[in-house]
Enzyme design. Structure first.
Site, PDB file in Angstrom:
ATOM      1  N   ASP A  11       0.865  -1.162   0.000  1.00  0.00           N
ATOM      2  CA  ASP A  11       0.000   0.000   0.000  1.00  0.00           C
ATOM      3  C   ASP A  11       0.916   1.231   0.000  1.00  0.00           C
ATOM      4  OD1 ASP A  11      -2.385   1.630   0.472  1.00  0.00           O
ATOM      5  OD2 ASP A  11      -1.605   1.822   2.518  1.00  0.00           O
ATOM      6  N   ASP A  13      -0.114   5.238   0.971  1.00  0.00           N
ATOM      7  CA  ASP A  13      -0.331   6.196   2.058  1.00  0.00           C
ATOM      8  C   ASP A  13      -0.368   5.475   3.401  1.00  0.00           C
ATOM      9  OD1 ASP A  13      -0.700   8.843   0.773  1.00  0.00           O
ATOM     10  OD2 ASP A  13      -2.327   7.830  -0.259  1.00  0.00           O
ATOM     11  N   SER A 104      -5.035   3.057  -3.020  1.00  0.00           N
ATOM     12  CA  SER A 104      -6.371   3.582  -3.291  1.00  0.00           C
ATOM     13  C   SER A 104      -6.315   4.963  -3.926  1.00  0.00           C
ATOM     14  CB  SER A 104      -7.190   3.638  -1.992  1.00  0.00           C
ATOM     15  OG  SER A 104      -7.427   2.328  -1.508  1.00  0.00           O
ATOM     16  N   LYS A 135     -10.499  -1.370  -2.182  1.00  0.00           N
ATOM     17  CA  LYS A 135     -10.370  -1.987  -0.871  1.00  0.00           C
ATOM     18  C   LYS A 135     -11.583  -1.603  -0.020  1.00  0.00           C
ATOM     19  CE  LYS A 135      -5.372  -1.165  -1.193  1.00  0.00           C
ATOM     20  NZ  LYS A 135      -4.223  -0.441  -0.614  1.00  0.00           N
TER      21      LYS A 135
END
Length: 217
Positions: A11, A13, A104, A135
């Site tokens: 991922d 962030d 995302s 997600k």
């Protein structure tokens, strides 16, 4: 403690970069504009695509147009975004086919943020604009693994947010929680936990990657 996998999925962030101050200010300002409770937004926004966050907290708004405005603002708010400790060294030690970013954020914004933080740019990336379901749906991590020519159960995913951990777990990946930027695993699905990447050691082993977890430093 160690695990042998064929690929690493990250991922962005909160996992590779700490962008909390930028993101929370962005959503706080948005909440004020629309007279919404920021605490309710904060409870669901981490790890999710912006469009899905808006659909949850403000279904009366046009989520697509709102998220486009938010993304335009975010692209101008990169100041303060920094790499998680050890991330640069870890990514630099990997071959391009061994890792992917599963975020995302939209692809262009993700690449801009990674570059701003001084991190190596991925050859393989899954962004918000690459999936129809974000997600916690398993699709993002399934796609990330597929970009490496792998199944998700051959990968270790690094995540900081509940929605992302659920996504990786549902896809079949092993999961490591990263807590350095405030990451939490509300559902207890992560098998591993680190605060930063100096707490792991990565060694190639044929076509596999041996990931060893050190004690907290």
């Amino acid at each position: 403690m160690s695990i042998a996998v064929k690929g690493l999925l990250f991922d962005m962030d909160g996992t590779l970069i700490d962008s909390r101050s930028c993101i929370e200010l962005l959503w706080r300002n948005w909440a004020q504009r629309h007279n919404l409770n920021f605490a309710e937004i904060q409870a669901v926004m981490h790890g999710r695509r912006g469009i899905e966050t808006i659909q949850i907290v403000a279904p009366h708004l046009d989520a697509q147009s709102e998220v486009e405005l938010l993304l335009a603002e975010e692209a101008l708010m990169l100041e303060g975004t920094v790499a998680i400790a050890g991330a640069h060294e870890l990514l630099s030690s990997l071959e391009p086919h061994q890792w992917a970013v599963v975020t995302s954020a939209p692809r262009d914004l993700a690449l801009a943020k990674l570059a701003f933080a001084g991190l190596p740019l991925p050859t393989h990336i899954v962004g918000a604009d690459d999936v129809t379901e974000g997600k916690p749906h398993p699709a993002p991590f399934q796609m990330g693994a597929a970009k490496l020519g792998l199944n998700a159960d051959q990968c270790l995913a690094f995540e900081d947010a509940g929605a992302g951990i659920r996504s990786a777990h549902a896809a079949g990946a092993s999961v490591c929680l990263v807590t350095g930027a405030g990451g939490k695993d509300e559902h207890g699905l992560a098998q591993w936990q680190i605060s930063h990447y100096s707490q792991i050691q990565v060694q190639p082993n044929g076509d596999s990657i041996d990931v060893s977890f050190k004690s907290n430093e």
